[in-house]
Design an enzyme around this catalytic site. Structure first.
Site, PDB file in Angstrom:
ATOM      1  CG  HIS A 139      86.063  67.843  -2.985  1.00 48.80           C
ATOM      2  ND1 HIS A 139      85.808  67.564  -1.667  1.00 48.80           N
ATOM      3  CD2 HIS A 139      86.374  69.163  -3.012  1.00 48.80           C
ATOM      4  CE1 HIS A 139      85.940  68.651  -0.935  1.00 48.80           C
ATOM      5  NE2 HIS A 139      86.290  69.640  -1.732  1.00 48.80           N
ATOM      6  CG  HIS A 142      84.694  61.283  -1.976  1.00 48.34           C
ATOM      7  ND1 HIS A 142      84.695  62.250  -0.997  1.00 48.34           N
ATOM      8  CD2 HIS A 142      84.058  60.196  -1.432  1.00 48.34           C
ATOM      9  CE1 HIS A 142      84.090  61.784   0.086  1.00 48.34           C
ATOM     10  NE2 HIS A 142      83.694  60.546  -0.153  1.00 48.34           N
ATOM     11  CG  HIS A 151      79.293  58.612  -1.685  1.00 47.28           C
ATOM     12  ND1 HIS A 151      78.663  59.366  -0.719  1.00 47.28           N
ATOM     13  CD2 HIS A 151      80.556  58.392  -1.210  1.00 47.28           C
ATOM     14  CE1 HIS A 151      79.496  59.590   0.280  1.00 47.28           C
ATOM     15  NE2 HIS A 151      80.659  59.008   0.001  1.00 47.28           N
ATOM     16  CD  GLU A 152      83.448  56.261  -2.504  1.00 48.15           C
ATOM     17  OE1 GLU A 152      84.455  56.991  -2.518  1.00 48.15           O
ATOM     18  OE2 GLU A 152      82.877  55.933  -1.447  1.00 48.15           O
TER      19      GLU A 152
END
Length: 694
Positions: free
Chosen positions: A488, A485, A481-482
């Protein structure tokens, strides 16, 4: 409310030429020279940075030329370079390597930073220039991103109160200063209270159920705090503590649970009164800015656009989530009864694991030897990014991070071109706040000629010396998940720093990271990293099937605890300026009851006094963002599956049309560019086991 005069940044502040933050770093990609930076360097650079940006903005305002995109908006984008460089380093210090001196500087800096922001956003002359550029934007020959930047700046100023009269602006400055102080107080209280709430256990027999490595880690944690021969169970940020699923001693489970839910609720670090004042002042500020509530103010600048839209989604989810949680509770109560006890909140995770083991043959604790940190990171997380996007990650041991735990990788694109740096900081420690997060030291911008330097933080328990770091399945998912980011930020390809990477609405920013979670159990990825740390044996196919079969078990609890926190956030931020809250715990109980999510066995994922996201973390009235983003995520996961899954062609579409665009395009327009239509809630409802009940 404090009646002290509002703080103000110094008109000028000295900056030593020897300060390592005085100029852009000469290290690769402008990586900060952490080995040279002290808290005093950062303090000096923050003060000088505010003064310098005030000078830069004063020059913009004094420009005799007619306001234009270049001499006003672009000039603002270029301003504040020193302050931004120092502020990003300092934000990481306060979160990951905090000390008493750093906390002192934070208490000094927070109101000054609020005053500095107000000095810019509430400057009538500066707003007049921005307003003039905005009024003439249609005929200025601007490209799409530049036009969006003008509109973004104008909205930023309006929502910050630039249109208020002098009296209103003065009142807003007072409110913002006090809120900055309170945010800092809440955050520091929580960090200290969480460290103080760790549960000390004297007898190793009381830790029955934990692995040898976990017991050794607890012993090491106790020794670090001067409790030789004892064991320390430290707390993670959410209500649920991982050890609750394993500890066989019911009294230790109770102690750990109660330590978690009562954090920062009494004594020296009581956050209850702090939360009440924060919510009140936010309500006053929202009304001053022309909104009924703080929640309405926040929603106006999100993809949701209104509190009514948020309410509509949550109302669809609450009844089936409660029904599913109740159904799970019946099963767990039966198991507890067979053990001669009445099911309590601190028993839920323990008996839920029993169900996974007995009904689905999934023993979460027994899976950990297959999830060794470096294997998961390199052969899982990095490998998925390589297969999907063509990006590669090379260790840079020659580059120094901000803590000995921090490691650095250089990122290269599909053709070997340099992209940026990724830093990983994975272990819990004193001075580091709980939870997991991603941020940047350098943001990508064509205007500034910068490439991204991003980092992620987890809070994995450090193993005993010489032992491997074994993750839970939840921690594996969190790592993916992290890193979503991080991607991104790394994939950003925008002109203006205002739009770089994750600079998107709060209720959109979690979407790309949630999508990245899908690769954790994707066969081509899982088979690469899920091998036993001692034997090298791959995770058995039947075990993977069992994990997938058990996916819906516990979704009732997980959805309800999340919705309870979300609705609690909304309740605090729907109060009016005249609402009086004498007892924050009573307010919380009444809010949960009114929302239909009060459940003795399922407390909110975060209770008021440790709800860092919304009282000190930038998610005020925005915790709904996770489920709002998950609507987009679940629909996008189906798009990937419909188009062959982990294929480079799919990655190129997702990166090119959405991830690389940051905030430079309408976020829901970027979603439609990938999916070909608006989002459908159906995939989310099916994923969480809610579809059959609605």
């Amino acid at each position: 409310m404090s009646t002290a005069a509002p703080a103000s940044a110094p008109a000028s502040a000295p900056l030593s030429a020897s300060n390592p933050l005085a100029a852009p770093s000469q290290l690769p990609y402008q990586l900060p020279p952490f080995a040279e930076i002290t808290p005093e360097h950062v303090r000096e650079a923050l003060l000088a940075g505010m003064a310098r940006q005030r000078e830069e903005v004063a020059a913009i305002v004094a420009d005799p030329a007619e306001p234009s995109f270049e001499n006003t908006v672009v000039a603002l984008e270029r301003s504040g370079e020193l302050l931004g460089r120092a502020a990003r380093v300092f934000a990481n210090m306060t979160s990951a390597v905090s000390t008493e001196r750093i906390r002192e500087i934070e208490r000094e800096y927070a109101p000054l930073a609020a005053a500095h922001s107000d000095a810019l956003r509430l400057d009538p002359a500066l707003f007049a220039r921005v307003d003039a550029v905005h009024a003439g934007r249609a005929g200025a020959g601007l490209d799409e991103e530049s036009l969006r930047l003008v509109e973004r700046y104008h909205l930023d100023f309006v929502l910050s109160g630039a249109g208020l009269d002098r009296t209103g602006r003065d009142r807003l400055r007072e409110l913002n200063q006090r809120l900055a102080e309170l945010d800092t107080t809440f955050d520091q209280n929580l960090q200290l209270a969480t460290e103080a709430a760790a549960v000390l256990v004297r007898d190793a027999a009381d830790l029955d159920g934990l692995s040898e490595a976990e017991v050794a880690a607890a012993a090491g944690g106790a020794a670090e705090r001067g409790h030789e021969g004892a064991y320390l169970l430290t707390l993670v940020l959410p209500t649920g503590q991982p050890a609750l699923a394993k500890l066989r001693d019911r009294d230790v489970r109770r102690r750990l649970f109660e330590a978690s839910v009562t954090r920062a609720s009494a004594g020296e670090h009581d956050n209850g009164p702090v939360a009440v004042e924060i919510a009140h002042l936010r309500a006053v500020r929202a009304r001053l800015l022309g909104f009924d509530t703080h929640a309405d103010l926040i929603a106006a600048d999100q993809t949701a656009r209104s509190s009514a839209a948020v309410d509509a989604l949550l109302a669809e989810l609450v009844p089936p989530a409660v029904a599913n949680a109740n159904a799970e509770a019946e099963v767990l109560a039966g198991l507890a009864s067979a053990d001669g006890v009445e099911l309590a909140a601190w028993d839920w995770a323990y008996y839920s694991e029993r169900v996974r083991a007995e009904r689905y043959a999934v023993d979460s604790a027994a899976l950990r030897p297959w999830f060794e940190l470096d294997r998961v990171l390199v052969d899982g997380v990095f490998r998925a990014a390589e297969l999907l996007y063509g990006y590669t990650f090379s260790p840079r041991p020659d580059l120094v991070g901000y803590h000995p735990d921090t490691r650095v990788w250089e990122v290269s694109g599909p053709d070997g071109e340099p992209v940026g740096l990724y830093l990983g900081d994975f272990y819990a420690r004193e001075g580091k706040r709980g939870g997991a997060w991603m941020s940047s030291f350098v943001s990508q911008s064509a205007l500034l000629g910068t490439r991204p330097v991003v980092f992620t933080n987890l809070n994995v328990t450090r193993p005993a010396a010489g032992q491997p770091t074994l993750l839970t399945l939840y921690e594996v998912t969190t790592l993916f998940h992290e890193f979503g980011h991080a991607l991104h930020g790394l994939f950003s390809a925008v002109t203006y720093p205002r739009f770089s990477g994750t600079s998107v609405p709060r209720d959109f920013v979690e979407y790309p990271s949630q999508v990245n979670e899908m690769w954790a159990l994707w066969p081509e990825v899982l088979t690469r990293y899920a091998t036993h740390v001692e034997t090298g044996q791959p995770l058995a196919a039947e075990t993977v099937q069992a994990i997938e079969a058990a996916a819906l078990w516990g979704e009732g609890f997980a959805t309800l605890e999340y919705l309870a926190a979300t609705l609690l956030d909304q309740a605090w931020h729907r109060i009016g300026p005249d609402t009086v809250v004498p007892d924050p715990q009573a307010f919380e109980a009444e809010a949960l009851q009114a929302a239909g999510v009060a459940h003795d066995l399922v407390p909110p994922r975060y209770r008021t006094t440790y709800f860092q996201h919304v009282f000190a973390g930038g998610y005020s009235a925005g915790y709904y963002s996770y489920i709002w983003s998950e609507v987009l995520d679940a629909d996008t996961v189906e798009w990937f599956k419909e188009n062959g899954g982990l294929r480079r062609e799919n990655g190129d579409v997702f990166r090119g049309r959405l991830l690389s665009r940051g905030g430079s395009v309408d976020p829901l327009g970027a979603f439609r560019a990938v999916r070909g239509r608006d989002a459908d809630t159906g995939p989310l409802l099916r994923r969480r086991g809610l579809a059959r009940s609605v």
